[in-house]
Design a protein around this motif. Structure first.
Motif, PDB file in Angstrom:
ATOM      1  N   LYS A  55      36.584  45.221  38.695  1.00  0.00           N
ATOM      2  CA  LYS A  55      37.937  45.962  38.541  1.00  0.00           C
ATOM      3  C   LYS A  55      37.685  46.663  37.066  1.00  0.00           C
ATOM      4  O   LYS A  55      38.472  47.787  37.127  1.00  0.00           O
ATOM      5  CB  LYS A  55      39.291  45.043  38.515  1.00  0.00           C
TER       6      LYS A  55
ATOM      7  N   LEU B  94      37.481  49.764  47.410  1.00  0.00           N
ATOM      8  CA  LEU B  94      37.671  48.691  46.378  1.00  0.00           C
ATOM      9  C   LEU B  94      38.339  47.623  46.685  1.00  0.00           C
ATOM     10  O   LEU B  94      37.950  46.336  46.495  1.00  0.00           O
ATOM     11  CB  LEU B  94      38.407  49.581  45.225  1.00  0.00           C
ATOM     12  N   PHE B  95      39.600  47.942  47.144  1.00  0.00           N
ATOM     13  CA  PHE B  95      40.746  46.462  47.609  1.00  0.00           C
ATOM     14  C   PHE B  95      39.522  45.758  48.458  1.00  0.00           C
ATOM     15  O   PHE B  95      39.643  44.411  48.458  1.00  0.00           O
ATOM     16  CB  PHE B  95      41.755  47.294  48.316  1.00  0.00           C
TER      17      PHE B  95
ATOM     18  N   VAL C  44      36.958  43.440  46.520  1.00  0.00           N
ATOM     19  CA  VAL C  44      37.774  42.663  45.437  1.00  0.00           C
ATOM     20  C   VAL C  44      38.329  41.522  46.249  1.00  0.00           C
ATOM     21  O   VAL C  44      38.153  40.411  45.807  1.00  0.00           O
ATOM     22  CB  VAL C  44      38.721  43.340  44.792  1.00  0.00           C
ATOM     23  N   MET C  45      39.189  41.858  47.363  1.00  0.00           N
ATOM     24  CA  MET C  45      39.849  40.925  48.203  1.00  0.00           C
ATOM     25  C   MET C  45      38.993  39.918  48.758  1.00  0.00           C
ATOM     26  O   MET C  45      39.012  38.675  48.571  1.00  0.00           O
ATOM     27  CB  MET C  45      40.641  41.541  49.063  1.00  0.00           C
TER      28      MET C  45
ATOM     29  N   SER D   4      37.448  37.598  45.921  1.00  0.00           N
ATOM     30  CA  SER D   4      38.573  36.761  45.488  1.00  0.00           C
ATOM     31  C   SER D   4      38.779  35.577  46.457  1.00  0.00           C
ATOM     32  O   SER D   4      38.789  34.455  45.758  1.00  0.00           O
ATOM     33  CB  SER D   4      39.828  37.487  45.122  1.00  0.00           C
ATOM     34  N   LEU D   5      38.847  35.881  47.690  1.00  0.00           N
ATOM     35  CA  LEU D   5      38.935  34.655  48.563  1.00  0.00           C
ATOM     36  C   LEU D   5      37.814  33.679  48.757  1.00  0.00           C
ATOM     37  O   LEU D   5      38.052  32.506  48.797  1.00  0.00           O
ATOM     38  CB  LEU D   5      39.193  35.405  50.148  1.00  0.00           C
TER      39      LEU D   5
ATOM     40  N   ASP E 130      37.861  31.675  45.796  1.00  0.00           N
ATOM     41  CA  ASP E 130      38.986  30.586  46.046  1.00  0.00           C
ATOM     42  C   ASP E 130      38.191  29.352  46.706  1.00  0.00           C
ATOM     43  O   ASP E 130      38.462  28.270  46.233  1.00  0.00           O
ATOM     44  CB  ASP E 130      40.230  31.191  46.567  1.00  0.00           C
TER      45      ASP E 130
ATOM     46  N   GLN F 278      36.044  27.343  44.816  1.00  0.00           N
ATOM     47  CA  GLN F 278      36.559  26.629  43.800  1.00  0.00           C
ATOM     48  C   GLN F 278      37.241  25.510  44.448  1.00  0.00           C
ATOM     49  O   GLN F 278      37.141  24.237  44.028  1.00  0.00           O
ATOM     50  CB  GLN F 278      37.995  27.664  43.097  1.00  0.00           C
TER      51      GLN F 278
ATOM     52  N   HIS G 181      40.948  28.960  36.653  1.00  0.00           N
ATOM     53  CA  HIS G 181      40.880  29.862  35.931  1.00  0.00           C
ATOM     54  C   HIS G 181      42.134  30.418  35.233  1.00  0.00           C
ATOM     55  O   HIS G 181      43.184  30.366  35.713  1.00  0.00           O
ATOM     56  CB  HIS G 181      40.038  31.210  36.340  1.00  0.00           C
TER      57      HIS G 181
END
Lengths: 594, 290, 319
Positions: B215, B259-260, B263-264, B267-268, B271, B274, B283
């Motif tokens: 990003k 890009l979306f 990144v999505m 990110s998932l 998650d 984590q 975070h």
């Protein structure tokens, strides 16, 4: 917890935030003209006014000795603060300039009792002399350095304004005498540039570094407000240049009929009480502001050109636009060009004659490989004027008969040139293409590289080096680190000498000859032409110099962009901003709004 | 009406599981596209002008062309490789730096070494993120990896903070004490006992940095201080900002969707990682604006 | 020791601890922007300079002095709040900040308040219905929000509202009253809310979920206390600290980073744009003032945040 209450509180808070900003309400002004320009001046100190944005403000806040006539084309000088044109001695070395009387600087705390005083010859001497004080950080010193008798000794002695410069002094209160070391016909033009505008020593010393935002001049307007978005100027009531003589300004009742200027003849100017200059760099916003009536004029952004034009060639505005607005299409007084670094032995001059000619062949091949028409179509809506050499069509010295082959794409010829001089992908030098980091600049690089690879110059032979700031880009050019770069050159006076100095040897980097072109024959002819008055001999020399540059393939070019101006019907003016000027603003008048 | 739900059981509805699977598949697809670029299978001609200005989608150019006549699809695919290069380089380097410094600081908790590392971290955190990255990118201008270095220097602090906290927690749990009592050296303790226990934290942090780097690249390229002589979604978006004024939207749509998506998906996955590895760590500072 | 004296000592200690931080920040930023930064001299030269002109200008700009000397004089000026003049126009840097900072505050305040408020609201709903459909929806939306690049948001808003619909001015800052303020602030606010709401919601939700798993909240729920009551008296109070800390911490970063992108793209004459222009042109007096002052602001913020923590929860005794 009530959300309605929270919402009310939020709205109230926003209103308070909004109310913090007080509009500058200093009474209603009768006649207001709102002018939009596409950039912002950094400083209003005349000594820094090297671009069109600062010049536009400076020539309206200050006086220059001369200015260009409002409507005459080709451009013609007229006296401004001077009472007449300069008297030049037979040998061209002594210039005598008499000043107009009863011209006053605006009232300002810098003067005793806040009262502005009369502008005198010693102000002219001071204003030119301060360019040579390093603390001024002048951008205009180069215009007069080495040209005025005894100037260098005076600079070496500390550029003290209290000491006399032998070749630049006041003969009496209203007479300036300039003695030159060699004839310099362009001197009159330099005295019409904003850089030479007349400033009072009191204000410079009173404001120090802040002088750049606190102008004190004798021009037609006074500064009321200045920030990143706009400048607000008010009419200077003490400004008196008599009545407007339209015929003397070059008014042609037929050619200028559309402009509706006739009624202004014989009236005292400026005609407007308040002048707002809006700095709107972003094209879409500029266009939207104009359409919404927030500003009175617009320089149409290339992306919008198709909306206002009926045909590109010949250039014709659409009838709806013609009906709603005043229109003007004119070429810029300047051009863009690619240049090679001739000081690099891989591509430029080389002591070995054979290598030298192979390098020339490579440069010529790259020139034939490039496609100016494509560049014009993709980035300038096909409206730019492509011309060979560096003498743009608006100048007298432009030669319409000059062969345009050097600007036409010819991949066949490019390939055979490379072949004839045994250039292969392995032997080709690695070249650094410098650019400022912007989207268009990067795209122009990719377009250039693609055209080169089409004739067999591999992509990896051209490496881009981008610079986030203009200063760093200029430094790289000045230090001769770039082999190839795109640059723009804006004419400050209407004489080919200003363009040809780009190739004059002694001007080599960090000077204006960014290409480090070094040709003794060119230098000799350039010096000869520079000392000549306007005339056939000079024109012939200029053309010869232009052809030398083309023959040596020092540059790839050139292209002059076409500017499309629109302004509202009730505004009576000709918004010509070329020659780094905004002199027309004093002649703007506003009729009844529709 | 609100009914009190049972909260003790951690529910994993099937839909959530499916989202994760989709995210994994999407990530693999992106990686495959990038691999193809690295292997030279496709999209190596992203700089070539193969069509006319702003051509509509056609059989030759599935997603049309840009202002210069370059193929938008080819450029978008080539950008995938760039995104991975930037993301992986930054994630890996800042994990190594942040992991080491964090572990050292945590291990010598309270000592001058810890103080020094904390001071460095605090200093970097105190400079507004973009101001720092822009300044570093500028300072190293002309260097091909200027942007990468700028991000690494700005991103390692988050990792270091998390690792330091985790190290202190592990240190308190007792078995480090035991090792120390057994005569192990500090470096042995850090490499043998601490780091293996930090792997999960590092993995989660690395994924988060990966996302943040991609990003940030977009923002920096948009500001004109991003990559040199390359193609990326950020550069495409910068072009798109100009195209839009002329009513051309394809560059924008393609670059932002690509890009979306990545990144999505990333990110998932972060998650999930984590949640699975350590549900307690969260975070806090990462790039909030970007 | 009376509590008041203890508090005073606490504040003094915190501020003393901030000094090395300010030293570090100024040193790093000074090194980056002055030592390695762009060279403003070449942008300030005339069209046809000589090598002597270049040298004279560099001397005038103080570029010939050694690094430490320049750094020392910078520290001295920062300490005496003598910020000097900008290199571009010669305006006083203090005037420049006084002119641009209020613009940034007015630009960012609505977005900041709305972004935080909305996120908190969404997080409360999500946490209350944890694991439910609403929670999944809100979590999903916040992941989408986090995945949207700020650049995409800006371009999309500009395309929709500026080019396509033309409802709002997409550039500039011509504010003369409430109506023009609303017109100019709407798009940046929208962009800001869209960009920050994902991160904020997730963070707040995590905090709230934590607070809601405490025994007394569960008990309160079991006894059927109203959701508003529970949220207000049990949950929010429990996680007031981390939430306040986050909000307070994000302010200085926001002022520069958020405004940098928004202002430079929307051409708004605020502190972010001025800073960005200064980076590009190497206008060092502006840069060192902005960075130096933001370091001081950050140090103060940290102290205030710690103080708030202490006041909110006297049990915390920070060593």
């Amino acid at each position: 917890m009530s959300f309605a209450r929270a919402a009310c509180a939020a709205i109230a808070a926003m209103l308070i935030l909004a109310a913090c900003d007080q509009p500058g309400s200093d009474g209603r002004d009768r006649v207001v003209y709102r002018h939009a320009i596409d950039g912002m001046p950094a400083s209003l100190d005349p000594a820094h006014a090297a671009n069109v944005y600062s010049s536009t403000l400076v020539v309206n806040l200050y006086d220059t000795l001369f200015r260009y006539r409002y409507l005459s084309r080709p451009y013609e000088l007229a006296p401004n603060l001077a009472s007449g044109m300069p008297e030049v001695s037979e040998d061209g070395l002594t210039w005598t300039i008499r000043l107009r009387e009863n011209v006053r600087f605006a009232d300002d705390p810098a003067f005793p009792d806040n009262r502005g005083r009369e502008v005198t010859a010693s102000d002219v001497v001071y204003s030119l002399g301060r360019h040579f004080d390093p603390a001024t950080r002048s951008q205009g010193a180069w215009l007069w350095r080495g040209k005025i008798t005894g100037l260098e000794e005076w600079i070496d002695g500390g550029a003290d304004p209290d000491r006399r410069i032998p070749g630049l002094h006041a003969a009496d209160d209203m007479t300036v005498v300039i003695e030159l070391t060699e004839p310099y016909p362009q001197l009159a033009h330099t005295l019409a540039m904003a850089l030479s505008a007349i400033v009072p020593r009191e204000a410079v010393e009173h404001y120090g570094r802040e002088f750049g935002v606190r102008p004190v001049g004798s021009g037609p307007f006074l500064l009321k407000q200045f920030d990143e978005t706009r400048a607000v100027l008010k009419r200077n009531l003490d400004f008196d240049r008599g009545a407007l003589d339209l015929a003397a300004e070059g008014h042609d009742p037929q050619r200028h009929a559309e402009l509706g200027l006739g009624s202004l003849d014989g009236e005292a100017y400026p005609f407007i009480d308040r002048l707002e200059i809006h700095f709107i760099a972003e094209p879409t916003t500029r266009w939207n502001s104009f359409v919404a009536g927030e500003v009175d004029n617009v320089m149409v952004p290339p992306e919008q050109a198709d909306r206002v034009l009926d045909s590109h060639d010949p250039l014709r505005f659409s009838p709806e636009i013609e009906q709603r607005y005043h229109t003007l299409a004119e070429p810029e007084a300047g051009f863009v060009l690619y240049g090679f670094n001739m000081a690099n032995e891989d591509i430029g001059h080389h002591p070995d004659e054979q290598i030298d000619s192979a390098n020339r062949a490579l440069r010529c091949a790259m020139r034939q490989a490039f496609d100016w028409q494509e560049r014009n179509d993709t980035f300038y809506q096909g409206l730019g004027q492509v011309f060979p050499g560096v003498i743009p069509p608006f100048l007298d010295a432009f030669d319409p008969a000059l062969d345009a082959g050097s600007t036409a794409r010819d991949p066949q010829q490019a390939r055979s040139l490379l072949q004839a001089h045994e250039w292969t992908p392995e032997t080709l030098p690695q070249l650094t293409y410098g650019l400022e980091a912007s989207v268009h600049q990067r795209q122009m690089f990719e377009q250039f590289r693609a055209r080169m690879s089409a004739v067999g110059i591999p992509q990896d032979r051209l490496r881009s080096r981008s610079f986030a700031s203009f200063g760093d880009f200029s430094r790289a050019i000045a230090n001769r680190e770039l082999d190839l770069f795109l640059m723009g050159w804006t004419m400050a006076w209407p004489d080919a000498q200003y363009a040809l100095q780009l190739f004059y040897g002694p001007n080599a980097a960090p000077g204006a000859n960014s290409f480090n072109y070094d040709n003794p024959e060119f230098d000799r002819l350039f010096e000869r032409a520079a000392a000549l008055e306007e005339g056939e001999e000079r024109t012939a020399l200029y053309r010869q110099l232009n052809e030398m540059v083309i023959d040596d393939c020092v540059h790839i070019g050139s292209l002059s962009r076409t500017r499309l101006h629109l302004w509202h019907r009730h505004v009576r003016m000709l918004p010509d901003r070329e020659m780094l000027g905004g002199y027309f603003l004093r002649f703007v008048d506003i009729g009844a709004a529709p | 009406m609100n009914t009190v739900r049972t909260l003790s059981v951690h529910k994993r509805p099937w839909s959530v599981v499916r989202t994760d699977h989709i995210a994994t598949l999407v990530a693999i697809a992106y990686l495959a596209a990038a691999l193809g670029v690295w292997l030279g299978l496709w999209a190596d001609n992203w700089a070539e002008i193969t069509g006319t200005m702003w051509a509509d989608p056609s059989a030759a150019h599935w997603l049309g062309t840009n202002r210069l006549g370059q193929d938008i699809l080819v450029r978008a695919v080539a950008s995938t490789a760039t995104a991975f290069e930037v993301g992986l380089a930054v994630a890996l380097s800042s994990s190594i730096i942040g992991g080491l410094l964090g572990a050292v600081a945590g291990h010598f908790n309270g000592s001058p070494v810890d103080e020094l590392i904390l001071w460095l971290k605090g200093t970097i955190d105190a400079i507004p993120f973009y101001l720092l990255v822009v300044a570093i990118a500028f300072a190293l201008q002309g260097h091909a990896m200027a942007m990468h270095l700028a991000m690494i220097l700005a991103f390692w602090t988050t990792t270091a903070r998390v690792v330091r906290a985790e190290t202190i927690r592990i240190g308190q749990s007792g078995f480090i004490e035991a090792a120390r009592a057994g005569g192990s050296t500090a470096s042995r303790i850090i490499f043998r006992h601490l780091l293996p226990n930090l792997v999960h934290v590092l993995l989660v942090q690395a994924t988060l940095v990966f996302v943040a780097a991609i990003k940030a690249e977009v923002v920096l390229s948009f500001l004109g201080i991003g990559l040199q002589d390359s193609i990326s979604w950020g550069l495409m978006l910068a072009e798109a900002g100009q195209d839009i004024m002329a009513g051309q939207y394809m560059n924008f749509l393609v670059a932002s969707l690509c890009l979306f998506g990545l990144v999505m998906a990333a990110s998932l996955l972060a998650d999930r990682l984590q949640d699975r590895l350590d549900p307690r760590t969260r975070h806090q500072r990462s790039v909030d604006i970007g | 020791m009376t509590p008041r004296i203890e508090l005073l000592r606490f504040i003094t200690r915190k501020l003393a601890a901030a000094l090395p931080l300010i030293f570090g920040v100024t040193l790093i930023s000074f090194t980056l922007t002055v030592h390695f930064g762009p060279d403003p001299a070449y942008a300030m030269l005339g069209k046809n300079p000589t090598a002597a002109d270049v040298a004279a200008l560099q001397r005038e700009l103080g570029q010939d002095q050694p690094f430490w000397q320049r750094y020392a004089s910078y520290l001295h000026r920062l300490a005496t709040l003598d910020l000097g003049h900008t290199e571009s126009s010669g305006e006083k840097v203090r005037d420049l900040l006084g002119r641009t900072l209020p613009v940034s505050i007015r630009l960012l305040a609505p977005g900041f308040v709305l972004g935080t408020g909305l996120a908190l609201l969404l997080a409360m709903f999500a946490a209350w219905h944890r694991g439910g459909r609403l929670d999944r929806l809100i979590t999903g939306i916040s992941v989408i929000g986090m995945s949207l690049s700020f650049v995409i948001i800006i371009i999309a808003l500009q395309a929709v509202f500026g080019v396509w619909l033309g409802w709002f001015p997409v550039r500039g800052w011509e504010v003369h009253g409430p109506a023009s303020y609303l017109a100019h602030v709407t798009i940046p606010t929208l962009a800001f809310v869209l960009a920050s709401i994902g991160y904020n919601t997730r963070f707040f939700r995590a905090m709230l979920v934590n607070a809601m798993s405490t025994d007394h909240v569960r008990t309160a729920r079991a006894y059927g206390a109203s959701p508003t009551h529970i949220m207000r008296y049990h949950v929010l109070r429990g996680c007031l600290l981390p939430i306040t800390t986050r909000i307070v911490y994000s302010v200085p970063a926001l002022a520069i980073s958020g405004s940098l992108l928004l202002e430079s793209h929307f051409s708004i004459p605020g502190i972010g744009r001025v800073t960005y222009q200064a980076i590009l042109s190497g206008d060092q007096p502006v840069l060192i003032a902005v960075v130096g002052l933001s370091a001081v602001a950050f140090a103060l913020t940290v102290t205030v945040a710690d103080l708030l923590c202490r006041l909110a929860d006297p049990r915390i005794r920070l060593a």
